[in-house]
Write a protein that holds these residues in place. Structure first.
Motif, PDB file in Angstrom:
ATOM      1  N   LEU A  79      57.622  66.908  37.422  1.00 33.32           N
ATOM      2  CA  LEU A  79      57.533  66.574  36.003  1.00 33.32           C
ATOM      3  C   LEU A  79      57.858  65.095  35.831  1.00 33.32           C
ATOM      4  O   LEU A  79      58.855  64.607  36.377  1.00 33.32           O
ATOM      5  CB  LEU A  79      58.519  67.416  35.196  1.00 33.32           C
ATOM      6  CG  LEU A  79      58.392  68.922  35.361  1.00 33.32           C
ATOM      7  CD1 LEU A  79      59.535  69.635  34.659  1.00 33.32           C
ATOM      8  CD2 LEU A  79      57.062  69.403  34.832  1.00 33.32           C
ATOM      9  N   ARG A  80      57.015  64.385  35.091  1.00 33.13           N
ATOM     10  CA  ARG A  80      57.247  62.960  34.839  1.00 33.13           C
ATOM     11  C   ARG A  80      57.948  62.802  33.494  1.00 33.13           C
ATOM     12  O   ARG A  80      57.460  63.293  32.472  1.00 33.13           O
ATOM     13  CB  ARG A  80      55.935  62.189  34.838  1.00 33.13           C
ATOM     14  CG  ARG A  80      56.168  60.669  34.774  1.00 33.13           C
ATOM     15  CD  ARG A  80      54.889  59.932  34.802  1.00 33.13           C
ATOM     16  NE  ARG A  80      54.260  60.081  33.486  1.00 33.13           N
ATOM     17  CZ  ARG A  80      53.014  59.750  33.204  1.00 33.13           C
ATOM     18  NH1 ARG A  80      52.241  59.288  34.128  1.00 33.13           N
ATOM     19  NH2 ARG A  80      52.536  59.907  32.001  1.00 33.13           N
ATOM     20  N   VAL A  81      59.099  62.132  33.521  1.00 38.18           N
ATOM     21  CA  VAL A  81      59.856  61.857  32.304  1.00 38.18           C
ATOM     22  C   VAL A  81      60.102  60.353  32.217  1.00 38.18           C
ATOM     23  O   VAL A  81      59.982  59.634  33.211  1.00 38.18           O
ATOM     24  CB  VAL A  81      61.188  62.640  32.269  1.00 38.18           C
ATOM     25  CG1 VAL A  81      60.944  64.136  32.208  1.00 38.18           C
ATOM     26  CG2 VAL A  81      62.055  62.307  33.462  1.00 38.18           C
ATOM     27  N   ALA A  82      60.470  59.902  31.034  1.00 34.37           N
ATOM     28  CA  ALA A  82      60.601  58.462  30.817  1.00 34.37           C
ATOM     29  C   ALA A  82      62.007  57.935  31.074  1.00 34.37           C
ATOM     30  O   ALA A  82      62.173  56.781  31.463  1.00 34.37           O
ATOM     31  CB  ALA A  82      60.167  58.113  29.403  1.00 34.37           C
ATOM     32  N   ALA A 118      67.937  64.604  32.741  1.00 34.85           N
ATOM     33  CA  ALA A 118      69.109  65.478  32.697  1.00 34.85           C
ATOM     34  C   ALA A 118      68.847  66.707  31.827  1.00 34.85           C
ATOM     35  O   ALA A 118      69.246  67.826  32.170  1.00 34.85           O
ATOM     36  CB  ALA A 118      70.315  64.704  32.183  1.00 34.85           C
ATOM     37  N   LYS A 119      68.153  66.508  30.713  1.00 40.01           N
ATOM     38  CA  LYS A 119      67.836  67.635  29.829  1.00 40.01           C
ATOM     39  C   LYS A 119      66.836  68.574  30.485  1.00 40.01           C
ATOM     40  O   LYS A 119      66.958  69.797  30.371  1.00 40.01           O
ATOM     41  CB  LYS A 119      67.305  67.122  28.488  1.00 40.01           C
ATOM     42  CG  LYS A 119      68.379  66.457  27.651  1.00 40.01           C
ATOM     43  CD  LYS A 119      67.815  65.930  26.351  1.00 40.01           C
ATOM     44  CE  LYS A 119      68.899  65.252  25.537  1.00 40.01           C
ATOM     45  NZ  LYS A 119      68.383  64.715  24.283  1.00 40.01           N
ATOM     46  N   GLU A 147      65.791  73.770  33.527  1.00 45.70           N
ATOM     47  CA  GLU A 147      64.901  74.138  34.631  1.00 45.70           C
ATOM     48  C   GLU A 147      64.690  75.647  34.776  1.00 45.70           C
ATOM     49  O   GLU A 147      63.559  76.083  34.990  1.00 45.70           O
ATOM     50  CB  GLU A 147      65.390  73.554  35.949  1.00 45.70           C
ATOM     51  CG  GLU A 147      64.455  73.878  37.098  1.00 45.70           C
ATOM     52  CD  GLU A 147      64.866  73.260  38.419  1.00 45.70           C
ATOM     53  OE1 GLU A 147      64.290  73.673  39.441  1.00 45.70           O
ATOM     54  OE2 GLU A 147      65.744  72.383  38.448  1.00 45.70           O
ATOM     55  N   PRO A 148      65.712  76.497  34.643  1.00 41.64           N
ATOM     56  CA  PRO A 148      65.445  77.939  34.767  1.00 41.64           C
ATOM     57  C   PRO A 148      64.429  78.451  33.748  1.00 41.64           C
ATOM     58  O   PRO A 148      63.551  79.254  34.088  1.00 41.64           O
ATOM     59  CB  PRO A 148      66.818  78.578  34.545  1.00 41.64           C
ATOM     60  CG  PRO A 148      67.797  77.517  34.933  1.00 41.64           C
ATOM     61  CD  PRO A 148      67.149  76.227  34.519  1.00 41.64           C
ATOM     62  N   LEU A 166      59.874  65.781  25.741  1.00 47.11           N
ATOM     63  CA  LEU A 166      60.537  65.130  26.877  1.00 47.11           C
ATOM     64  C   LEU A 166      59.658  64.850  28.094  1.00 47.11           C
ATOM     65  O   LEU A 166      59.825  63.835  28.747  1.00 47.11           O
ATOM     66  CB  LEU A 166      61.747  65.954  27.356  1.00 47.11           C
ATOM     67  CG  LEU A 166      62.892  66.135  26.368  1.00 47.11           C
ATOM     68  CD1 LEU A 166      63.930  67.087  26.952  1.00 47.11           C
ATOM     69  CD2 LEU A 166      63.541  64.814  26.025  1.00 47.11           C
ATOM     70  N   VAL A 167      58.729  65.726  28.447  1.00 50.62           N
ATOM     71  CA  VAL A 167      57.919  65.580  29.660  1.00 50.62           C
ATOM     72  C   VAL A 167      56.606  64.884  29.319  1.00 50.62           C
ATOM     73  O   VAL A 167      55.879  65.326  28.432  1.00 50.62           O
ATOM     74  CB  VAL A 167      57.654  66.953  30.310  1.00 50.62           C
ATOM     75  CG1 VAL A 167      56.704  66.828  31.481  1.00 50.62           C
ATOM     76  CG2 VAL A 167      58.953  67.592  30.750  1.00 50.62           C
TER      77      VAL A 167
END
Length: 131
Positions: A56-59, A65-66, A71-72, A119-120
Protein backbone atom coordinates in the motif's frame (compact mmCIF):
# COMPACT_ATOMS: atom_id res chain seq x y z
CA UNK A 1 45.59 29.00 -1.96
CA UNK A 2 45.16 25.40 -3.14
CA UNK A 3 43.74 24.42 0.26
CA UNK A 4 41.19 27.27 0.07
CA UNK A 5 40.13 26.22 -3.44
CA UNK A 6 39.80 22.60 -2.33
CA UNK A 7 37.68 23.59 0.71
CA UNK A 8 35.38 25.72 -1.46
CA UNK A 9 34.89 22.88 -3.95
CA UNK A 10 34.16 20.37 -1.19
CA UNK A 11 31.53 22.57 0.48
CA UNK A 12 29.61 23.20 -2.78
CA UNK A 13 29.58 19.46 -3.50
CA UNK A 14 28.11 18.76 -0.06
CA UNK A 15 25.43 21.41 -0.54
CA UNK A 16 24.43 19.97 -3.91
CA UNK A 17 24.06 16.46 -2.46
CA UNK A 18 21.84 17.52 0.47
CA UNK A 19 18.14 16.99 -0.29
CA UNK A 20 15.76 19.88 0.10
CA UNK A 21 13.00 19.62 2.72
CA UNK A 22 10.33 19.45 0.01
CA UNK A 23 11.98 16.45 -1.65
CA UNK A 24 11.96 14.24 1.45
CA UNK A 25 8.31 15.01 2.20
CA UNK A 26 7.22 14.12 -1.34
CA UNK A 27 8.60 10.57 -1.30
CA UNK A 28 5.88 7.96 -0.92
CA UNK A 29 6.03 5.21 1.69
CA UNK A 30 5.23 1.63 0.71
CA UNK A 31 3.72 -0.53 3.43
CA UNK A 32 3.76 -4.25 2.64
CA UNK A 33 1.11 -6.49 4.12
CA UNK A 34 3.06 -9.40 5.63
CA UNK A 35 2.63 -12.28 5.52
CA UNK A 36 1.24 -12.58 2.00
CA UNK A 37 -2.48 -13.17 1.53
CA UNK A 38 -3.13 -16.84 0.81
CA UNK A 39 -6.47 -18.56 0.36
CA UNK A 40 -9.01 -20.32 -1.83
CA UNK A 41 -11.13 -18.75 -4.54
CA UNK A 42 -13.90 -19.79 -6.90
CA UNK A 43 -16.26 -22.71 -6.55
CA UNK A 44 -16.41 -26.19 -8.01
CA UNK A 45 -14.94 -29.59 -7.44
CA UNK A 46 -11.30 -28.55 -7.67
CA UNK A 47 -9.84 -26.18 -5.07
CA UNK A 48 -8.11 -23.12 -6.48
CA UNK A 49 -5.55 -21.11 -4.55
CA UNK A 50 -4.11 -17.62 -4.69
CA UNK A 51 -1.13 -15.95 -3.08
CA UNK A 52 -0.94 -12.18 -3.21
CA UNK A 53 1.87 -9.96 -1.97
CA UNK A 54 0.24 -6.56 -1.52
CA UNK A 55 1.87 -3.18 -0.90
CA UNK A 56 0.00 0.00 0.00
CA UNK A 57 1.37 3.42 -0.96
CA UNK A 58 0.82 6.17 1.60
CA UNK A 59 2.06 9.74 1.72
CA UNK A 60 3.19 10.16 5.34
CA UNK A 61 4.56 8.18 8.27
CA UNK A 62 1.42 9.12 10.22
CA UNK A 63 -0.75 7.53 7.51
CA UNK A 64 1.49 4.46 7.57
CA UNK A 65 0.99 4.10 11.33
CA UNK A 66 -2.79 4.31 10.91
CA UNK A 67 -2.75 1.76 8.07
CA UNK A 68 -0.60 -0.55 10.19
CA UNK A 69 -3.07 -0.19 13.08
CA UNK A 70 -5.97 -1.19 10.82
CA UNK A 71 -4.08 -3.98 9.00
CA UNK A 72 -6.26 -6.82 10.37
CA UNK A 73 -9.40 -5.14 9.02
CA UNK A 74 -7.71 -4.41 5.66
CA UNK A 75 -6.49 -8.02 5.38
CA UNK A 76 -9.98 -9.33 6.12
CA UNK A 77 -11.52 -7.14 3.42
CA UNK A 78 -8.95 -8.23 0.85
CA UNK A 79 -9.34 -11.93 1.71
CA UNK A 80 -13.11 -11.64 1.25
CA UNK A 81 -12.58 -9.91 -2.10
CA UNK A 82 -10.17 -12.59 -3.34
CA UNK A 83 -12.51 -15.38 -2.21
CA UNK A 84 -15.22 -13.98 -4.52
CA UNK A 85 -13.02 -14.22 -7.62
CA UNK A 86 -13.39 -16.67 -10.49
CA UNK A 87 -10.98 -17.97 -13.13
CA UNK A 88 -12.33 -15.35 -15.54
CA UNK A 89 -11.70 -12.50 -13.10
CA UNK A 90 -8.08 -13.58 -12.62
CA UNK A 91 -7.12 -14.83 -16.07
CA UNK A 92 -6.01 -11.74 -17.99
CA UNK A 93 -3.92 -8.66 -17.31
CA UNK A 94 -7.00 -6.44 -17.67
CA UNK A 95 -8.91 -8.60 -15.17
CA UNK A 96 -6.05 -8.36 -12.68
CA UNK A 97 -5.99 -4.58 -13.09
CA UNK A 98 -9.74 -4.49 -12.41
CA UNK A 99 -9.14 -6.60 -9.29
CA UNK A 100 -6.37 -4.22 -8.19
CA UNK A 101 -8.66 -1.21 -8.62
CA UNK A 102 -11.44 -2.94 -6.65
CA UNK A 103 -9.00 -3.90 -3.90
CA UNK A 104 -7.81 -0.27 -3.68
CA UNK A 105 -11.42 0.92 -3.48
CA UNK A 106 -12.23 -1.53 -0.70
CA UNK A 107 -9.13 -0.61 1.32
CA UNK A 108 -9.89 3.09 0.95
CA UNK A 109 -13.53 2.54 1.96
CA UNK A 110 -12.48 0.66 5.10
CA UNK A 111 -10.00 3.37 6.09
CA UNK A 112 -12.50 6.12 5.38
CA UNK A 113 -15.02 4.43 7.70
CA UNK A 114 -12.41 4.00 10.44
CA UNK A 115 -10.31 7.17 10.10
CA UNK A 116 -12.49 9.57 8.12
CA UNK A 117 -9.98 9.73 5.27
CA UNK A 118 -8.84 7.09 2.73
CA UNK A 119 -5.09 7.44 3.62
CA UNK A 120 -3.94 5.01 0.87
CA UNK A 121 -2.90 6.49 -2.48
CA UNK A 122 -2.41 3.23 -4.35
CA UNK A 123 -2.39 -0.54 -3.98
CA UNK A 124 0.18 -2.68 -5.77
CA UNK A 125 0.45 -6.42 -6.30
CA UNK A 126 4.13 -7.24 -5.80
CA UNK A 127 3.32 -10.84 -6.62
CA UNK A 128 0.07 -12.56 -7.59
CA UNK A 129 0.10 -16.32 -7.98
CA UNK A 130 -2.97 -18.32 -8.99
CA UNK A 131 -3.05 -22.08 -8.96
Amino acid sequence: MIALLFAATLSTTALAAAPADGETAAKPIYYTLTPALVGNYGSGERLKYYKADVALRVATAEAQAKVEHHEPLIRNQLILLFAEQTDASLSSVEAKETLRQEALKQVRDVLEQEEGTPLVDDLLFNNLIIQ
